[in-house]
Design an enzyme around this catalytic site. Structure first.
Site, short mmCIF file in Angstrom:
data_model
loop_
_atom_site.label_atom_id
_atom_site.label_comp_id
_atom_site.label_asym_id
_atom_site.label_seq_id
_atom_site.Cartn_x
_atom_site.Cartn_y
_atom_site.Cartn_z
N GLY A 31 -10.72 -9.24 7.35
CA GLY A 31 -11.27 -10.23 6.44
C GLY A 31 -10.22 -10.66 5.43
N GLY A 36 -2.18 -17.15 7.76
CA GLY A 36 -1.59 -16.27 8.78
C GLY A 36 -2.62 -15.95 9.86
N HIS A 37 -3.85 -15.61 9.44
CA HIS A 37 -4.92 -15.34 10.42
C HIS A 37 -5.26 -16.63 11.19
CE1 HIS A 37 -5.83 -12.20 7.27
NE2 HIS A 37 -5.76 -11.46 8.36
N GLN A 61 -7.76 3.41 7.39
CA GLN A 61 -6.32 3.13 7.35
C GLN A 61 -5.78 2.99 5.93
OE1 GLN A 61 -6.91 -0.65 9.66
NE2 GLN A 61 -5.21 -1.40 8.44
N GLY A 147 0.12 -10.28 14.24
CA GLY A 147 1.23 -10.94 13.56
C GLY A 147 2.44 -10.02 13.44
N LYS A 149 4.36 -9.88 10.95
CA LYS A 149 4.57 -9.37 9.58
C LYS A 149 4.38 -7.85 9.55
CE LYS A 149 1.73 -9.39 5.88
NZ LYS A 149 1.58 -8.01 5.61
O1 PAF Z 1 -3.59 -5.96 10.54
C1 PAF Z 1 -4.77 -5.75 10.18
O2 PAF Z 1 -5.42 -6.60 9.57
C2 PAF Z 1 -5.42 -4.41 10.50
O3 PAF Z 1 -4.48 -3.38 10.44
C3 PAF Z 1 -6.17 -4.40 11.84
C4 PAF Z 1 -5.23 -4.63 13.01
C5 PAF Z 1 -7.24 -5.49 11.83
C6 PAF Z 1 -6.85 -3.04 12.04
O4 PAF Z 1 -7.78 -2.78 11.03
#
Ligand code: PAF
Length: 264
Positions: A31, A36-37, A61, A147, A149
């Site tokens: 989100g 970039g997304h 994470q 990406g 990045k």
């Molecule tokens: O790059 C991200 O936004 C996150 O690390 C991902 C790949 C969606 C995993 O939660």
């Protein structure tokens, strides 16, 4: 309205009713979507019959609780953007859905995941790889878009896909940058106006310095807290802090040679 699946059964039903027999591209996100997304979604739309996007702020994470809590998520804005782009579906699970095992089962890589970002953020890549494995399995997609990045993440995801024979192609997409060169990131929104202007020096210095030691000295001189600058496997990687916001970036060493001085 773009369909939003919040359960695995809803997602599987949509997948079998709408996407079966077609190529499906998948863009996993946490989100806080930005250009970039959007560029990943556009690439997937161009290369596949359908494109699905996941929005899941993956707590496992984040080694730093305040980084998780201040992550700039905005679900309604994200949906509006995805609809405008023409994405076909959103998978938006919650923590319980993604971790029915309470994170007892993990994917853990024992070499690359411990350096660079992994050294600064213990456990980060276990969380990334575990959630990406779950998402890729659920997606049923033929291609997934990541990406450059987050290059170390990309490298580790590719390694996991090979190691576990996952039937999906990982597509690497060039880093999207603002006009002043700063790599786009959800975290950029946390920079004050002054810090945002200052941040533009990060990619330039990373690129212009002739060795990591010079880059570190120049970045410090420009007011950045430097975590690391390292040249490895043909790329230069850097991570810095600016007023408490972490920024990462990387460049292929071949680009550094070509652009020496031209980014300043
Ligand atoms: O790059 C991200 O936004 C996150 O690390 C991902 C790949 C969606 C995993 O939660």
């Amino acid at each position: 309205m773009i369909p939003v699946c919040r359960s695995i059964s809803e997602w599987r039903e949509l997948r079998s009713k709408r996407f079966n027999g077609h190529s499906l591209g998948f863009v996993p996100t946490m989100g806080g979507l930005h250009e970039g997304h959007s560029s990943l979604v556009r690439r997937s739309l161009a290369e596949n019959d359908f494109t699905a996007v996941s929005i899941f702020l993956n707590r496992t994470q984040f080694n730093n609780a305040s980084d998780y809590e201040t992550y700039p998520a905005n679900f309604e804005q994200d949906l509006a953007l995805l609809e405008e782009l023409g994405a076909d579906a959103v998978f938006a699970p919650d923590y319980e859905l993604m971790y029915p095992d309470s994170y007892r089962y993990k994917v853990s890589e024992s070499l690359d995941s411990l350096s660079l970002e992994g050294a600064q953020r213990p456990g980060h890549f276990d969380g990334v790889l575990t959630v990406v494995l779950k998402l890729l399995n659920l997606s049923g997609a033929q291609r997934a878009y990541f990406g450059e990045k987050d290059y170390q993440q990309l490298r580790l995801v590719k390694g996991m896909v090979d190691a576990f024979f996952l039937p999906i192609e990982i597509v690497a997409c060039e880093t999207a940058r603002a006009e002043d060169g700063l790599a786009l990131s959800s975290r950029n929104r946390r920079l004050t106006e002054v810090a945002r202007r200052k941040a533009a020096a990060f990619p330039k210095i990373l690129c212009a310095a002739s060795c990591p030691e010079d880059a570190i000295a120049d970045l410090r001189g420009a007011g950045f807290d430097v975590e690391y600058v390292v040249d490895e496997e043909g790329r230069r990687f850097g991570a810095v802090g600016l007023e408490g916001v972490r920024l990462i970036d990387n460049w292929p060493l071949s680009v550094l040679q070509q652009t020496k001085g031209s980014l300043s």
